[in-house]
Design an enzyme around this catalytic site. Structure first.
Site, PDB file in Angstrom:
ATOM      1  N   GLU A 212      41.144  39.220  51.810  1.00  0.00           N
ATOM      2  CA  GLU A 212      40.797  38.896  50.501  1.00  0.00           C
ATOM      3  C   GLU A 212      39.467  39.372  50.075  1.00  0.00           C
ATOM      4  O   GLU A 212      38.440  38.626  50.705  1.00  0.00           O
ATOM      5  CB  GLU A 212      41.194  37.454  49.989  1.00  0.00           C
ATOM      6  CG  GLU A 212      41.052  37.227  48.588  1.00  0.00           C
ATOM      7  CD  GLU A 212      41.845  35.772  47.978  1.00  0.00           C
ATOM      8  OE1 GLU A 212      42.621  35.393  48.547  1.00  0.00           O
ATOM      9  OE2 GLU A 212      41.348  35.418  46.989  1.00  0.00           O
TER      10      GLU A 212
ATOM     11  N   ASN B 153      45.871  29.234  41.561  1.00  0.00           N
ATOM     12  CA  ASN B 153      44.909  28.174  42.615  1.00  0.00           C
ATOM     13  C   ASN B 153      44.762  26.889  41.636  1.00  0.00           C
ATOM     14  O   ASN B 153      44.455  27.149  40.370  1.00  0.00           O
ATOM     15  CB  ASN B 153      43.826  28.853  42.693  1.00  0.00           C
ATOM     16  CG  ASN B 153      42.689  27.783  43.556  1.00  0.00           C
ATOM     17  OD1 ASN B 153      42.493  26.652  43.105  1.00  0.00           O
ATOM     18  ND2 ASN B 153      41.924  28.444  44.563  1.00  0.00           N
TER      19      ASN B 153
ATOM     20  N   HIS C 152      38.407  35.410  43.137  1.00  0.00           N
ATOM     21  CA  HIS C 152      37.153  34.658  42.494  1.00  0.00           C
ATOM     22  C   HIS C 152      36.832  35.245  41.200  1.00  0.00           C
ATOM     23  O   HIS C 152      36.200  36.436  41.004  1.00  0.00           O
ATOM     24  CB  HIS C 152      36.065  34.775  43.674  1.00  0.00           C
ATOM     25  CG  HIS C 152      35.184  33.680  43.472  1.00  0.00           C
ATOM     26  ND1 HIS C 152      35.272  32.647  44.126  1.00  0.00           N
ATOM     27  CD2 HIS C 152      34.136  33.555  42.680  1.00  0.00           C
ATOM     28  CE1 HIS C 152      34.316  31.746  43.855  1.00  0.00           C
ATOM     29  NE2 HIS C 152      33.485  32.312  42.817  1.00  0.00           N
TER      30      HIS C 152
ATOM     31  N   THR D 227      33.120  28.542  46.245  1.00  0.00           N
ATOM     32  CA  THR D 227      33.020  29.469  47.439  1.00  0.00           C
ATOM     33  C   THR D 227      32.143  30.862  47.157  1.00  0.00           C
ATOM     34  O   THR D 227      32.462  31.909  46.417  1.00  0.00           O
ATOM     35  CB  THR D 227      34.436  30.029  48.086  1.00  0.00           C
ATOM     36  OG1 THR D 227      35.401  28.830  47.923  1.00  0.00           O
ATOM     37  CG2 THR D 227      34.312  30.424  49.325  1.00  0.00           C
TER      38      THR D 227
ATOM     39  N   ARG E  28      38.925  21.471  51.110  1.00  0.00           N
ATOM     40  CA  ARG E  28      37.639  21.348  51.454  1.00  0.00           C
ATOM     41  C   ARG E  28      37.408  20.248  52.593  1.00  0.00           C
ATOM     42  O   ARG E  28      37.845  19.227  52.412  1.00  0.00           O
ATOM     43  CB  ARG E  28      36.696  21.470  50.112  1.00  0.00           C
ATOM     44  CG  ARG E  28      36.581  22.543  49.698  1.00  0.00           C
ATOM     45  CD  ARG E  28      35.417  22.308  48.327  1.00  0.00           C
ATOM     46  NE  ARG E  28      34.902  23.649  47.751  1.00  0.00           N
ATOM     47  CZ  ARG E  28      33.985  24.565  48.460  1.00  0.00           C
ATOM     48  NH1 ARG E  28      33.334  23.933  49.433  1.00  0.00           N
ATOM     49  NH2 ARG E  28      33.808  25.421  47.864  1.00  0.00           N
TER      50      ARG E  28
ATOM     51  N   GLU F 266      43.678  27.427  51.595  1.00  0.00           N
ATOM     52  CA  GLU F 266      42.414  27.717  52.084  1.00  0.00           C
ATOM     53  C   GLU F 266      41.827  26.837  52.895  1.00  0.00           C
ATOM     54  O   GLU F 266      41.599  25.650  52.423  1.00  0.00           O
ATOM     55  CB  GLU F 266      41.687  28.136  50.902  1.00  0.00           C
ATOM     56  CG  GLU F 266      42.113  29.335  50.041  1.00  0.00           C
ATOM     57  CD  GLU F 266      41.709  29.322  48.688  1.00  0.00           C
ATOM     58  OE1 GLU F 266      40.278  28.852  48.399  1.00  0.00           O
ATOM     59  OE2 GLU F 266      41.702  30.306  47.700  1.00  0.00           O
TER      60      GLU F 266
HETATM   61  N1  PXP Z   1      40.332  33.056  46.354  1.00  0.00           N
HETATM   62  C1  PXP Z   1      39.661  32.338  47.099  1.00  0.00           C
HETATM   63  C2  PXP Z   1      39.736  32.574  48.680  1.00  0.00           C
HETATM   64  C3  PXP Z   1      38.973  31.274  46.661  1.00  0.00           C
HETATM   65  O1  PXP Z   1      38.141  30.639  47.698  1.00  0.00           O
HETATM   66  C4  PXP Z   1      38.856  30.912  45.361  1.00  0.00           C
HETATM   67  C5  PXP Z   1      38.212  29.753  44.635  1.00  0.00           C
HETATM   68  O2  PXP Z   1      36.917  29.910  45.074  1.00  0.00           O
HETATM   69  C6  PXP Z   1      39.732  31.720  44.611  1.00  0.00           C
HETATM   70  C7  PXP Z   1      40.314  32.752  45.060  1.00  0.00           C
HETATM   71  C8  PXP Z   1      40.094  31.596  43.002  1.00  0.00           C
HETATM   72  O3  PXP Z   1      38.576  31.547  42.340  1.00  0.00           O
HETATM   73  P1  PXP Z   1      38.572  31.086  40.791  1.00  0.00           P
HETATM   74  O4  PXP Z   1      38.870  29.614  40.738  1.00  0.00           O
HETATM   75  O5  PXP Z   1      36.947  31.707  40.523  1.00  0.00           O
HETATM   76  O6  PXP Z   1      39.631  31.729  40.258  1.00  0.00           O
END
Ligand code: PXP
Length: 243
Positions: free
Chosen positions: A153, A9, A196, A103, A47, A72
């Site tokens: 997820e 990400n 996350h 999120t 977003r 996303e």
């Molecule tokens: N998966 C989803 C669905 C997310 O919304 C996010 C970002 O909030 C992530 C994974 C990646 O989370 P992080 O940036 O904390 O690694």
């Protein structure tokens, strides 16, 4: 042995860019470097307030990437239209609150049932793989299946929080919830992803859970890359999740 995929990400590359209103660092460059470094997919969150990824990022990344793009989006008509127009390979539907820093939890499936069912069906008709970002609750796993999603997820925020703060009893209970949900989801035929708040250490711990097909990791990768670069960070995560 089946390979567990790593989705990188890159939202926070755009966060740094937008902080100064410049055109660097470029999220496209980060996406292409991640691809070269072994990422299996690139995740971006468009977003509603466009605080990090912008519409033109989505367009250029989709155009130039050869690995799958995971978009996303919130469950709204505007976002559904954007997804159909841009045709990412995957969509992960996530909840969104304007004032949240990130999120903060999974989708409210009960509140959004009708809209989600239609949104999932439209995305699937457009040959887009659909995932729902949910809390590790058995009832939400079952609802995801009933809504017709391809994947879930599981939000790993609670697990990561208690893991980072070394709250052993909470680590154990949140780990068990994730494990149980992964098992039940697999029995329903759903693909299971995790994401996350993951770091090297929490990803190492959580990678013991069976039936996980994909990890989506962002903030820690971007942060760690400041010190050792994206290539080293991604390669290390690849090893951790496939041990
Ligand atoms: N998966 C989803 C669905 C997310 O919304 C996010 C970002 O909030 C992530 C994974 C990646 O989370 P992080 O940036 O904390 O690694």
């Amino acid at each position: 042995m089946k390979k567990t995929r790593l989705g990188v990400n890159i939202d926070h590359v755009a966060t740094v860019r937008n902080a100064r209103g410049e055109n660097y660092p470029d999220p496209l460059r980060a996406a292409l470097l991640s691809e070269k470094s072994g990422a299996d997919s690139i995740t971006i969150h468009l977003r509603e307030d466009r605080r990090h990824i912008r519409d033109y990022d989505l367009k250029t990344i989709k155009k130039n990437l050869t690995i799958p793009l995971n978009l996303e989006i919130a469950p709204t008509k505007e976002m559904l239209n954007i997804a159909i127009k841009n045709k990412p390979n995957f969509v992960c539907i996530v909840p969104e609150k304007r004032k949240e820093i990130t999120t903060e939890g999974g989708l409210n499936l009960k509140k959004n049932k009708k809209f989600l069912k239609n949104m999932i069906s439209v995305l699937k008709k457009n040959k887009i793989r659909v995932s729902l970002f949910i809390e590790p609750l058995l009832s939400d796993v079952e609802t995801s299946f009933l809504l017709g999603s391809d994947c879930i997820e599981l939000h790993t925020g609670s697990f990561c929080n208690s893991f980072n703060k070394k709250k052993e009893h909470l680590v154990k209970s949140s780990y068990c919830k994730l494990k149980q949900c992964a098992k039940v989801a697999t029995n329903f035929g759903l693909e299971v992803h995790l994401g996350h708040g993951l770091t090297y250490k929490s990803a190492h711990e959580i990678s013991k859970i069976e039936n996980i097909s994909e990890f989506n990791i962002g903030h820690f990768i971007v942060a760690e890359s400041l010190f050792v670069g994206m290539k080293t960070t991604i390669k290390k995560f690849r090893k951790i999740i496939n041990r």
